[in-house]
Design an enzyme around this catalytic site. Sequence first.
Site, PDB file in Angstrom:
ATOM      1  N   CYS A  23      -7.228   2.134  12.317  1.00 15.18           N
ATOM      2  CA  CYS A  23      -7.625   3.140  13.362  1.00 15.18           C
ATOM      3  C   CYS A  23      -7.110   2.623  14.682  1.00 15.18           C
ATOM      4  O   CYS A  23      -6.830   1.759  14.738  1.00 15.18           O
ATOM      5  CB  CYS A  23      -8.990   3.459  13.392  1.00 15.18           C
ATOM      6  SG  CYS A  23      -9.800   3.856  12.003  1.00 15.18           S
TER       7      CYS A  23
ATOM      8  N   ARG B 173      -1.256   4.864  14.514  1.00 15.99           N
ATOM      9  CA  ARG B 173      -2.149   4.301  13.757  1.00 15.99           C
ATOM     10  C   ARG B 173      -3.147   5.159  12.972  1.00 15.99           C
ATOM     11  O   ARG B 173      -3.709   4.828  11.992  1.00 15.99           O
ATOM     12  CB  ARG B 173      -2.984   3.321  14.609  1.00 15.99           C
ATOM     13  CG  ARG B 173      -2.235   2.290  15.174  1.00 15.99           C
ATOM     14  CD  ARG B 173      -3.012   1.469  16.198  1.00 15.99           C
ATOM     15  NE  ARG B 173      -4.072   0.570  15.533  1.00 15.99           N
ATOM     16  CZ  ARG B 173      -3.936  -0.500  14.798  1.00 15.99           C
ATOM     17  NH1 ARG B 173      -2.692  -1.201  14.898  1.00 15.99           N
ATOM     18  NH2 ARG B 173      -4.693  -1.226  14.323  1.00 15.99           N
TER      19      ARG B 173
ATOM     20  N   TRP C 124      -7.945   6.804  11.228  1.00 13.71           N
ATOM     21  CA  TRP C 124      -7.281   6.842   9.834  1.00 13.71           C
ATOM     22  C   TRP C 124      -8.602   6.545   8.774  1.00 13.71           C
ATOM     23  O   TRP C 124      -8.902   5.453   8.563  1.00 13.71           O
ATOM     24  CB  TRP C 124      -6.194   5.955   9.647  1.00 13.71           C
ATOM     25  CG  TRP C 124      -5.595   5.938   8.500  1.00 13.71           C
ATOM     26  CD1 TRP C 124      -6.045   5.189   7.354  1.00 13.71           C
ATOM     27  CD2 TRP C 124      -4.508   6.979   8.250  1.00 13.71           C
ATOM     28  NE1 TRP C 124      -4.919   5.459   6.410  1.00 13.71           N
ATOM     29  CE2 TRP C 124      -4.260   6.717   6.585  1.00 13.71           C
ATOM     30  CE3 TRP C 124      -3.828   7.869   8.762  1.00 13.71           C
ATOM     31  CZ2 TRP C 124      -3.317   7.525   6.036  1.00 13.71           C
ATOM     32  CZ3 TRP C 124      -2.934   8.572   8.249  1.00 13.71           C
ATOM     33  CH2 TRP C 124      -2.614   8.279   6.834  1.00 13.71           C
TER      34      TRP C 124
ATOM     35  N   ASN D  91     -12.698  -0.215  14.070  1.00  9.93           N
ATOM     36  CA  ASN D  91     -11.631  -0.216  13.323  1.00  9.93           C
ATOM     37  C   ASN D  91     -11.686  -1.204  12.219  1.00  9.93           C
ATOM     38  O   ASN D  91     -11.910  -2.507  12.610  1.00  9.93           O
ATOM     39  CB  ASN D  91     -10.138  -0.646  13.859  1.00  9.93           C
ATOM     40  CG  ASN D  91      -9.040  -0.526  12.876  1.00  9.93           C
ATOM     41  OD1 ASN D  91      -9.107   0.053  12.003  1.00  9.93           O
ATOM     42  ND2 ASN D  91      -7.911  -1.425  13.244  1.00  9.93           N
ATOM     43  N   GLY D  92     -11.621  -0.960  10.727  1.00 12.49           N
ATOM     44  CA  GLY D  92     -11.730  -1.915   9.733  1.00 12.49           C
ATOM     45  C   GLY D  92     -12.653  -1.380   8.937  1.00 12.49           C
ATOM     46  O   GLY D  92     -13.221  -0.103   8.829  1.00 12.49           O
TER      47      GLY D  92
ATOM     48  N   GLU E 166      12.420   1.138  -8.734  1.00 11.14           N
ATOM     49  CA  GLU E 166      11.923   1.171  -7.320  1.00 11.14           C
ATOM     50  C   GLU E 166      13.063   0.471  -6.439  1.00 11.14           C
ATOM     51  O   GLU E 166      13.131   1.346  -5.493  1.00 11.14           O
ATOM     52  CB  GLU E 166      10.376   0.618  -7.365  1.00 11.14           C
ATOM     53  CG  GLU E 166      10.010   0.493  -5.889  1.00 11.14           C
ATOM     54  CD  GLU E 166       9.871   2.006  -5.189  1.00 11.14           C
ATOM     55  OE1 GLU E 166       9.839   2.605  -5.782  1.00 11.14           O
ATOM     56  OE2 GLU E 166       9.790   1.822  -3.870  1.00 11.14           O
TER      57      GLU E 166
ATOM     58  N   LYS F  55      14.943   2.824  -3.211  1.00 14.03           N
ATOM     59  CA  LYS F  55      14.747   2.115  -1.933  1.00 14.03           C
ATOM     60  C   LYS F  55      16.221   2.459  -1.223  1.00 14.03           C
ATOM     61  O   LYS F  55      16.207   2.900  -0.281  1.00 14.03           O
ATOM     62  CB  LYS F  55      14.019   0.827  -2.037  1.00 14.03           C
ATOM     63  CG  LYS F  55      12.565   0.784  -2.051  1.00 14.03           C
ATOM     64  CD  LYS F  55      11.897   1.118  -0.974  1.00 14.03           C
ATOM     65  CE  LYS F  55      11.387   2.603  -0.843  1.00 14.03           C
ATOM     66  NZ  LYS F  55      10.527   3.191  -1.876  1.00 14.03           N
TER      67      LYS F  55
ATOM     68  N   GLU G 259      17.520   6.051  -1.173  1.00 14.80           N
ATOM     69  CA  GLU G 259      16.893   6.939  -0.209  1.00 14.80           C
ATOM     70  C   GLU G 259      17.443   6.649   1.123  1.00 14.80           C
ATOM     71  O   GLU G 259      17.141   7.421   2.117  1.00 14.80           O
ATOM     72  CB  GLU G 259      15.553   7.262  -0.476  1.00 14.80           C
ATOM     73  CG  GLU G 259      14.655   6.154  -0.294  1.00 14.80           C
ATOM     74  CD  GLU G 259      13.364   6.424  -0.383  1.00 14.80           C
ATOM     75  OE1 GLU G 259      12.802   7.666  -0.209  1.00 14.80           O
ATOM     76  OE2 GLU G 259      12.493   5.407  -0.878  1.00 14.80           O
TER      77      GLU G 259
ATOM     78  N   HIS H 256      23.906   0.271 -24.513  1.00 13.22           N
ATOM     79  CA  HIS H 256      23.983   1.703 -24.761  1.00 13.22           C
ATOM     80  C   HIS H 256      24.653   2.347 -23.925  1.00 13.22           C
ATOM     81  O   HIS H 256      24.242   3.613 -24.035  1.00 13.22           O
ATOM     82  CB  HIS H 256      22.387   1.992 -25.237  1.00 13.22           C
ATOM     83  CG  HIS H 256      21.734   1.118 -26.311  1.00 13.22           C
ATOM     84  ND1 HIS H 256      21.891   1.237 -27.464  1.00 13.22           N
ATOM     85  CD2 HIS H 256      20.992   0.088 -26.047  1.00 13.22           C
ATOM     86  CE1 HIS H 256      21.357   0.237 -28.158  1.00 13.22           C
ATOM     87  NE2 HIS H 256      20.661  -0.395 -27.112  1.00 13.22           N
TER      88      HIS H 256
ATOM     89  N   LYS I 104       8.296  13.005   4.545  1.00 14.01           N
ATOM     90  CA  LYS I 104       7.406  11.937   4.057  1.00 14.01           C
ATOM     91  C   LYS I 104       6.432  12.294   2.893  1.00 14.01           C
ATOM     92  O   LYS I 104       5.900  11.861   2.164  1.00 14.01           O
ATOM     93  CB  LYS I 104       6.500  11.515   5.343  1.00 14.01           C
ATOM     94  CG  LYS I 104       5.727  10.389   5.191  1.00 14.01           C
ATOM     95  CD  LYS I 104       6.022   9.021   4.427  1.00 14.01           C
ATOM     96  CE  LYS I 104       5.219   7.998   3.850  1.00 14.01           C
ATOM     97  NZ  LYS I 104       5.845   7.005   3.370  1.00 14.01           N
TER      98      LYS I 104
HETATM   99  C1  AGP Z   1       9.233   6.794  -1.749  1.00 12.66           C
HETATM  100  O1  AGP Z   1      10.122   6.156  -0.849  1.00 12.66           O
HETATM  101  C2  AGP Z   1       9.557   8.386  -1.237  1.00 12.66           C
HETATM  102  N1  AGP Z   1       9.453   8.472   0.102  1.00 12.66           N
HETATM  103  C3  AGP Z   1       9.184   9.374  -2.307  1.00 12.66           C
HETATM  104  O2  AGP Z   1       9.531   9.154  -3.494  1.00 12.66           O
HETATM  105  C4  AGP Z   1       7.457   9.329  -2.356  1.00 12.66           C
HETATM  106  O3  AGP Z   1       6.900   8.338  -3.261  1.00 12.66           O
HETATM  107  C5  AGP Z   1       7.218  10.546  -3.305  1.00 12.66           C
HETATM  108  O4  AGP Z   1       7.541  11.638  -2.690  1.00 12.66           O
HETATM  109  C6  AGP Z   1       5.776  10.543  -3.675  1.00 12.66           C
HETATM  110  O5  AGP Z   1       5.058  10.719  -2.467  1.00 12.66           O
HETATM  111  P1  AGP Z   1       3.247  10.632  -2.479  1.00 12.66           P
HETATM  112  O6  AGP Z   1       2.895   9.100  -2.844  1.00 12.66           O
HETATM  113  O7  AGP Z   1       2.903  10.782  -1.350  1.00 12.66           O
HETATM  114  O8  AGP Z   1       2.830  11.658  -3.561  1.00 12.66           O
END
Ligand code: AGP
Length: 609
Positions: free
Chosen positions: A2, A27, A74, A100-101, A482, A486, A489, A505, A604
């Site tokens: 927060c 934050r 938060w 905050n905490g 993953e 990264k 994207e 394969h 996001k």
């Molecule tokens: C991950 O780097 C991406 N931003 C995206 O794949 C994300 O993980 C996915 O949209 C799921 O989001 P969420 O965890 O908020 O459900």
Amino acid sequence: MCGIVGYVGKKNAVEVVLKGLKKLEYRGYDSAGIALVHNNLLHIRRSVGKLCNLVENIKKTPISSNISIGHTRWATHGRPSENNAHPHTDATNSVVIVHNGIIENYAELKDQLKENLKDFKSETDTEVLAHLIKKYYKDNLFTAVKEALSKIKGSYALGVMCKDDPDTIICAKQDAPLIIGVGEKENFIASDIPALLSYTRNMIFLEDGDIAKITKDKIVIYDKNGNEQNREIKNIQWDPLLAEKAGYKHFMLKEIFEQPRTIEDTLRGRIYPNEGKIHVEEVKLSKEDIKNISNIYIVACGTSYHAGLVSKFLFENFANIPTEVDIASEFRYRNPILNEKTLVIAISQSGETADTLAALKLAKGRNCQILAVCNVVGSSISREAKHVFYTHCGIEIGVASTKAFTGQLIALYILALDFASKKESLNKEDIKRYLKELWEIPVKISKFLKNAQEVNKIAKLFDRKKDFLYLGRHINYPVALEGALKLKEISYIHAEGYAAGEMKHGPIALIDEVMPIVAIVTDSRVYSKIVSNIEEAKARGAIIIAIVSLNNKEISTKSDYVIYVPQTDEFISPLMSVIPLQLLAYYIAVNLGCDVDQPRNLAKSVTVE
Ligand code: AGP
């Protein structure tokens, strides 16, 4: 995570605090509030949602003073609501606090206070502290706060005022940041530098255990042993925008480097390695409930799906529960076989991903047990689930998920070990061993991050490549997925994650002298197998970037580049192996001049199908 701001001096304190909170909205902003002392009375305003709602609230009925504390929240305990917004007061409206905490023992303290529970107006842990300070308050606010904090377990950065001491702010710090801003006939407190830069560049960074008494003319700081300290006044030359990122070039890099603390925050109060104890009170699944679980389905998207894939190894190897992991957008349309003995776990950082929410509702309609692993208190998915296990990562601003991923892994390790403990499917020694390994992860990640520039050196050699292949086996196959996500994207370079055993394969046809292969080769039962895969690729001219456990001398003769990570148990290794992959993607994207925090076409939170 927060935001706190406080002011005492000659200016209009409300204006100073609101302006400071605006600078801390990164934050967290699910609610906000402000308190001031005027004519020996406490005045408090609080609003749900963004800070602008509080500003409007105050514009409608203005208030002013020369002393004030404010907070942008938060949520970690208690969903976003006006009642749960800070500041919080004791029952007599004498003492007011912003915090905050996380107060781990707030429930126990609430019982001890034995006050009529109607006096508690919120679901928060923070309100308990306001009541506790009032309990110890005679005529000295500093002494009362010090006495109250001696009863607290957990983390805090806090500001406290009292209507009977209208010129003083008491502040204190333990495992959460707090700064004192030093002015001329005025002084400030804040969670972070950006809130203060408009007024002063002279700042004192409190240390753990510090408690300070602040008036407009004086700052007195005592350390955890009660000795007065003259903490150094630092002159901060950061520009305001850089300050919001704590000096990091992007929020994503800041969030990568926050992981030691966010992992600690998610572990804190939930595991006790020396005793081999696990506390997951917020998940109300009894020993019987867990023993009756026939199978687990995990539903998620993107990075959260990858966290789910890692957790399959944990629920199956630790708790002996058959576990399937589904991409939520597939799960919801394939008519999965579910029943009331199925536990469905929805993993979502935002708690708003439409496909994951829909998958969870489908499972709920089939009378499954529903558990959510979320980072946002009060989000749609957390409200839909019967049980919620929160990650305590604070707001994640970078679109590419980093600290939320490791936070999800930590939450899933804790849940899987808790299930194993309740089912006695792991012996106590193994449980203690894994808990100790988890407890050591923040230090190991911090140690690795000190050499982050070594990863950047490698990134600079490969930022013009058009394709990457990421290989992993066993519990690190999801980490290969993953790492590839990264990279693609944020740098827009095509990258594929693959199970290394699948090379023969098909993908081995892709091997040439151009496409780099990133291989996760940390210590594990399948180490020799993936070494063979590397040798097969090398024999065909591949360029190998290997992620290996420290002290591994063999791989450097079989790879072109080696990134060493601290050793861990193989089941814990994803928490380490993902860090270099986050950094590799980040540095390549920065070298390409990409918009790292807001990559093209992405959001996001994907709140639509
Ligand atoms: C991950 O780097 C991406 N931003 C995206 O794949 C994300 O993980 C996915 O949209 C799921 O989001 P969420 O965890 O908020 O459900």
